[in-house]
Design a protein around this motif. Structure first.
Motif, short mmCIF file in Angstrom:
data_model
loop_
_atom_site.label_atom_id
_atom_site.label_comp_id
_atom_site.label_asym_id
_atom_site.label_seq_id
_atom_site.Cartn_x
_atom_site.Cartn_y
_atom_site.Cartn_z
N ILE A 1 0.84 -1.20 0.00
CA ILE A 1 0.00 0.00 0.00
C ILE A 1 0.87 1.25 0.00
N GLU A 2 1.96 1.24 0.77
CA GLU A 2 2.88 2.38 0.75
C GLU A 2 3.44 2.60 -0.65
N ALA A 3 3.76 1.52 -1.35
CA ALA A 3 4.29 1.65 -2.71
C ALA A 3 3.22 2.19 -3.66
N VAL A 4 2.00 1.71 -3.54
CA VAL A 4 0.89 2.20 -4.37
C VAL A 4 0.70 3.70 -4.13
N GLU A 5 0.74 4.12 -2.88
CA GLU A 5 0.58 5.55 -2.57
C GLU A 5 1.72 6.38 -3.15
N ALA A 6 2.94 5.87 -3.07
CA ALA A 6 4.09 6.59 -3.62
C ALA A 6 3.98 6.70 -5.15
N ILE A 7 3.54 5.63 -5.79
CA ILE A 7 3.36 5.66 -7.24
C ILE A 7 2.26 6.65 -7.61
N ARG A 8 1.14 6.60 -6.88
CA ARG A 8 0.03 7.54 -7.11
C ARG A 8 0.52 8.98 -7.00
N ASP A 9 1.27 9.26 -5.94
CA ASP A 9 1.75 10.62 -5.71
C ASP A 9 2.71 11.08 -6.79
N GLU A 10 3.60 10.20 -7.22
CA GLU A 10 4.56 10.58 -8.25
C GLU A 10 3.88 10.76 -9.61
N LEU A 11 2.96 9.88 -9.94
CA LEU A 11 2.22 10.06 -11.20
C LEU A 11 1.41 11.36 -11.17
N ASP B 1 -3.01 16.74 -14.38
CA ASP B 1 -4.35 16.60 -14.97
C ASP B 1 -4.94 15.22 -14.73
N GLY B 2 -4.09 14.23 -14.51
CA GLY B 2 -4.56 12.87 -14.27
C GLY B 2 -4.64 12.50 -12.80
N ALA B 3 -4.40 13.46 -11.92
CA ALA B 3 -4.33 13.18 -10.48
C ALA B 3 -5.59 12.52 -9.93
N ASP B 4 -6.76 12.98 -10.38
CA ASP B 4 -8.01 12.38 -9.89
C ASP B 4 -8.09 10.91 -10.30
N TYR B 5 -7.71 10.63 -11.53
CA TYR B 5 -7.73 9.25 -12.03
C TYR B 5 -6.77 8.38 -11.22
N TYR B 6 -5.56 8.86 -11.00
CA TYR B 6 -4.57 8.08 -10.24
C TYR B 6 -5.05 7.83 -8.81
N ARG B 7 -5.67 8.85 -8.21
CA ARG B 7 -6.20 8.70 -6.85
C ARG B 7 -7.31 7.66 -6.81
#
Length: 160
Positions: free
Chosen positions: A7-17, A23-29
Motif C-alpha cells: 500500500i505504501e508503494a501504491v501511494e508513492a506511485i500515485r503521488d509521483e504520477l 491533470d490525471g491526479a483524480d484518475y490516479y487517486r
C-alpha cells in the motif's frame, strides 16, 4: 509480501504520477484507492483463512527464505528453509537440524516452490513423513497473474 508495504508503494506511485501528470491526479487517486481497497479486503481474507490453523500448521519449512514478511504478517513461524539463498547448496547439518525440528514439532506439511528443484524437499518429506505442498514465490505466473492472486495462492497453499 506485506500488504502494508505494498500500500505504501501504491501511494508513492500515485503521488509521483500525480506530480508528473497533474491533470490525471483524480484518475490516479481513484485507481489507487480502488486497489488499496482490494488489498485490504485480501488482507482480511487471508487473516481469516489462516487464523484457524492449528499450531503444528503455523510453521513454514520452505526451500529458501522468501516468506518472512508474509509469515510475520499472518502469525506464522518460519521454522526453517533448505538453503539461505536459492543459488546455494544445502548443508547436511542444516538438513539434519531441520528434520529434527519437523519431527519434534509434528509438522505435517513442508513447501516447495515451482521454480526450484524439489529433490531435497521431497527427501526431507520422505525422512519425516510430511507432505509436500507447492506455494508460489518470486514471480507472477499464468496461474496467478496479479499480485492479489499471487498472495491468495500462497495463502491457499498453506491453508489447504
Amino acid at each position: 509480501m506485506d500488504i502494508d508495504l505494498t500500500i505504501e508503494a501504491v501511494e508513492a506511485i500515485r503521488d509521483e504520477l500525480s506530480r508528473l501528470d497533474p491533470d490525471g491526479a483524480d484518475y490516479y487517486r481513484e485507481r489507487a484507492d480502488a486497489y488499496i481497497g482490494e488489498l485490504r479486503e485480501l488482507d482480511a481474507e487471508i487473516r481469516e483463512q489462516l487464523a484457524g490453523l492449528p499450531q503444528e500448521r503455523r510453521y513454514l519449512v520452505t526451500f529458501h527464505d522468501a516468506y518472512g514478511y508474509f509469515a510475520e504478517r499472518y502469525g506464522l513461524t518460519i521454522l526453517g528453509f533448505v538453503v539461505e539463498g536459492p543459488e546455494e547448496e544445502p548443508s547436511a547439518s542444516a538438513i539434519s537440524e531441520l528434520v529434527e525440528s519437523i519431527e519434534e514439532l509434528g509438522i505435517p506439511y513442508i513447501f516447495s516452490e515451482p521454480q526450484f528443484s524439489a529433490r531435497v524437499i521431497e527427501q526431507i518429506a520422505a525422512d519425516t513423513g510430511t507432505t509436500v505442498r507447492t506455494i508460489p514465490s518470486g514471480a507472477l505466473a499464468e496461474e496467478y497473474p496479479t499480485y492479489v492472486e499471487f498472495l491468495r495462492a500462497i495463502a491457499n497453499g498453506i491453508a489447504e
